[in-house]
Design a protein around this motif. Structure first.
Motif, mmCIF file in Angstrom:
data_model
loop_
_atom_site.group_PDB
_atom_site.id
_atom_site.type_symbol
_atom_site.label_atom_id
_atom_site.label_comp_id
_atom_site.label_asym_id
_atom_site.label_seq_id
_atom_site.Cartn_x
_atom_site.Cartn_y
_atom_site.Cartn_z
ATOM 1 N N ALA A 89 -27.650 32.173 -2.863
ATOM 2 C CA ALA A 89 -27.519 32.710 -1.501
ATOM 3 C C ALA A 89 -28.876 33.093 -0.929
ATOM 4 C CB ALA A 89 -26.587 33.922 -1.514
ATOM 5 N N ALA A 90 -29.714 33.740 -1.751
ATOM 6 C CA ALA A 90 -31.035 34.163 -1.299
ATOM 7 C C ALA A 90 -31.902 32.960 -0.949
ATOM 8 C CB ALA A 90 -31.714 35.011 -2.365
ATOM 9 N N LEU A 91 -31.804 31.891 -1.743
ATOM 10 C CA LEU A 91 -32.616 30.701 -1.491
ATOM 11 C C LEU A 91 -32.160 30.001 -0.210
ATOM 12 C CD1 LEU A 91 -34.911 28.944 -2.472
ATOM 13 C CD2 LEU A 91 -33.303 27.699 -3.925
ATOM 14 N N LYS A 92 -30.859 29.994 0.034
ATOM 15 C CA LYS A 92 -30.349 29.402 1.280
ATOM 16 C C LYS A 92 -30.917 30.160 2.481
ATOM 17 C CE LYS A 92 -25.964 27.498 -0.413
ATOM 18 N NZ LYS A 92 -24.477 27.615 -0.347
ATOM 19 N N ARG A 93 -30.943 31.484 2.399
ATOM 20 C CA ARG A 93 -31.495 32.279 3.485
ATOM 21 C C ARG A 93 -32.986 31.992 3.687
ATOM 22 N NH1 ARG A 93 -27.481 34.638 6.616
ATOM 23 N NH2 ARG A 93 -25.857 35.474 5.246
ATOM 24 N N LEU A 94 -33.717 31.965 2.583
ATOM 25 C CA LEU A 94 -35.164 31.758 2.666
ATOM 26 C C LEU A 94 -35.488 30.375 3.212
ATOM 27 C CD1 LEU A 94 -37.721 33.429 1.822
ATOM 28 C CD2 LEU A 94 -37.806 32.003 -0.222
ATOM 29 N N SER A 95 -34.610 29.394 2.924
ATOM 30 C CA SER A 95 -34.863 28.004 3.328
ATOM 31 C C SER A 95 -34.338 27.673 4.728
ATOM 32 C CB SER A 95 -34.205 27.050 2.335
ATOM 33 O OG SER A 95 -34.689 27.263 1.015
ATOM 34 N N SER A 96 -33.608 28.601 5.334
ATOM 35 C CA SER A 96 -32.991 28.305 6.634
ATOM 36 C C SER A 96 -34.000 28.387 7.769
ATOM 37 C CB SER A 96 -31.856 29.287 6.888
ATOM 38 O OG SER A 96 -32.348 30.611 6.952
ATOM 39 N N ARG A 98 -38.832 29.948 -3.922
ATOM 40 C CA ARG A 98 -39.856 29.369 -3.054
ATOM 41 C C ARG A 98 -39.244 28.284 -2.186
ATOM 42 N NH1 ARG A 98 -44.789 25.184 -4.244
ATOM 43 N NH2 ARG A 98 -45.437 24.987 -2.064
ATOM 44 N N SER A 99 -39.560 28.332 -0.896
ATOM 45 C CA SER A 99 -39.156 27.293 0.042
ATOM 46 C C SER A 99 -40.321 27.037 0.977
ATOM 47 C CB SER A 99 -37.923 27.719 0.840
ATOM 48 O OG SER A 99 -37.551 26.723 1.779
ATOM 49 N N GLY A 100 -40.988 25.904 0.823
ATOM 50 C CA GLY A 100 -42.163 25.622 1.642
ATOM 51 C C GLY A 100 -43.255 26.636 1.401
ATOM 52 N N THR A 101 -43.646 27.349 2.451
ATOM 53 C CA THR A 101 -44.701 28.359 2.323
ATOM 54 C C THR A 101 -44.132 29.764 2.121
ATOM 55 O OG1 THR A 101 -44.790 28.576 4.733
ATOM 56 C CG2 THR A 101 -46.351 27.038 3.700
ATOM 57 N N ARG A 102 -42.816 29.875 1.963
ATOM 58 C CA ARG A 102 -42.198 31.187 1.754
ATOM 59 C C ARG A 102 -41.894 31.399 0.276
ATOM 60 N NH1 ARG A 102 -37.781 29.772 6.307
ATOM 61 N NH2 ARG A 102 -39.127 29.873 8.154
ATOM 62 N N HIS A 128 -33.479 29.732 -15.718
ATOM 63 C CA HIS A 128 -32.647 28.646 -15.217
ATOM 64 C C HIS A 128 -33.207 28.238 -13.860
ATOM 65 C CE1 HIS A 128 -29.498 29.523 -18.254
ATOM 66 N NE2 HIS A 128 -29.905 30.783 -18.071
ATOM 67 N N THR A 129 -33.092 26.968 -13.521
ATOM 68 C CA THR A 129 -33.649 26.468 -12.266
ATOM 69 C C THR A 129 -32.558 25.870 -11.402
ATOM 70 O OG1 THR A 129 -35.758 25.976 -13.352
ATOM 71 C CG2 THR A 129 -35.357 24.933 -11.229
ATOM 72 N N LEU A 130 -32.635 26.120 -10.104
ATOM 73 C CA LEU A 130 -31.713 25.499 -9.161
ATOM 74 C C LEU A 130 -32.484 25.123 -7.900
ATOM 75 C CD1 LEU A 130 -30.832 27.656 -6.647
ATOM 76 C CD2 LEU A 130 -29.763 28.780 -8.581
ATOM 77 N N THR A 131 -31.947 24.138 -7.176
ATOM 78 C CA THR A 131 -32.570 23.661 -5.941
ATOM 79 C C THR A 131 -31.543 23.685 -4.818
ATOM 80 O OG1 THR A 131 -34.063 22.210 -7.176
ATOM 81 C CG2 THR A 131 -33.784 21.746 -4.826
ATOM 82 N N VAL A 132 -31.923 24.258 -3.682
ATOM 83 C CA VAL A 132 -31.046 24.344 -2.519
ATOM 84 C C VAL A 132 -31.875 24.095 -1.265
ATOM 85 C CG1 VAL A 132 -29.528 25.815 -1.147
ATOM 86 C CG2 VAL A 132 -29.521 26.017 -3.638
ATOM 87 N N ASN A 133 -31.421 23.174 -0.442
ATOM 88 C CA ASN A 133 -32.089 22.895 0.838
ATOM 89 C C ASN A 133 -33.594 22.652 0.672
ATOM 90 O OD1 ASN A 133 -29.600 23.358 2.027
ATOM 91 N ND2 ASN A 133 -30.093 25.436 2.676
ATOM 92 N N GLY A 134 -33.964 22.015 -0.420
ATOM 93 C CA GLY A 134 -35.374 21.725 -0.652
ATOM 94 C C GLY A 134 -36.148 22.865 -1.275
ATOM 95 N N GLY A 135 -35.527 24.034 -1.409
ATOM 96 C CA GLY A 135 -36.194 25.161 -2.042
ATOM 97 C C GLY A 135 -35.824 25.240 -3.511
#
Length: 227
Positions: free
Chosen positions: A220-227, A193-197, A164-171
């Motif tokens: 939640a993890a993607l929000k953290r990685l994208s912050s 993945r968010s940018g280079t992370r 399943h795919t989701l997008t949060v804050n561009g990640g």
């Protein structure tokens, strides 16, 4: 190598990881490795709900990882072990492979956390910061391939379900519910993945019968990685 040999090799690899996870759970206490200093009030709060904290690395630090407040009802964290070395095992699908192995030591920073709970189960997250977006995309695809390797398993083995795919804050996150050999839900995993992370998160255990529980962790993890 025959098909039977391949299945046997994967089974041995995962059994070894499962045993290692159980052993780690027995050793990990409700303390945090590399905890930053805190005020008396903050220390009291952390005693009630442990936080994954460690010295920040350039472009990536433990603040980019799952925190105690990110867990939904059914998971009560009691301890977290944080490292910035990239040597945490990636998932039950990867055997002993680490983020350093996958990135060939090319990441500009690494961060990982292992969360333990008051019931059986673990949450492991491992993240890396790539020098370029191109390398981050390549690492993301490697992680996706690693997880998808566990979608087609012999009868009676645990396996990952459909992506399943989701997008949060561009990640972007690709998350997968996990099932026991009898078909019951047992955690799941996500590639982020968010940018280079980039990061991989894996939850073992059975906090709920709802496969979408992993979606909440991945979000939640993607929000953290994208912050």
């Amino acid at each position: 190598m025959t098909e039977n040999q391949t299945v046997q090799q994967k089974s041995v690899r995962r059994n070894r990881i499962a045993a290692a996870a159980c052993f780690a759970a027995a050793l990990i206490t409700a303390s945090v490795v590399g905890t930053q200093s805190a005020t008396a009030e903050g220390a009291a709060q952390n005693a009630a709900r442990p936080a994954a904290v460690a010295a920040a690395a350039p472009g990536l630090g433990s603040a980019k990882l799952v925190q105690s407040e990110d867990f939904q009802q059914g998971l009560n964290p009691v301890g977290a072990t944080v490292a910035l070395t990239g040597r945490q095992g990636l998932s039950a699908c990867s055997g002993e492979e680490t983020m350093r192995d996958l990135t060939k030591d090319k990441a500009t920073a690494y961060a990982s956390v292992t969360w333990t709970f008051d019931t059986d189960g673990l949450l492991i997250e491992s993240a890396a910061s790539a020098p370029t977006g191109t390398e981050a995309a390549a690492w993301e695809q490697q992680l996706v391939a690693l997880v998808q390797d566990c979608q087609d398993e012999p009868a009676g083995h645990w396996y990952y379900g459909a992506a399943h795919t989701l997008t949060v804050n561009g990640g972007t996150a690709h998350w997968y519910p996990a099932y026991n050999g009898d078909g019951t839900v047992s955690g799941g995993g996500a590639v982020l993945r968010s940018g280079t992370r980039v990061a991989i998160v894996e939850l073992t255990g059975r906090p709920t019968d709802a496969p979408t529980y992993v979606e909440g962790i991945a979000t939640a993890a993607l929000k953290r990685l994208s912050s």
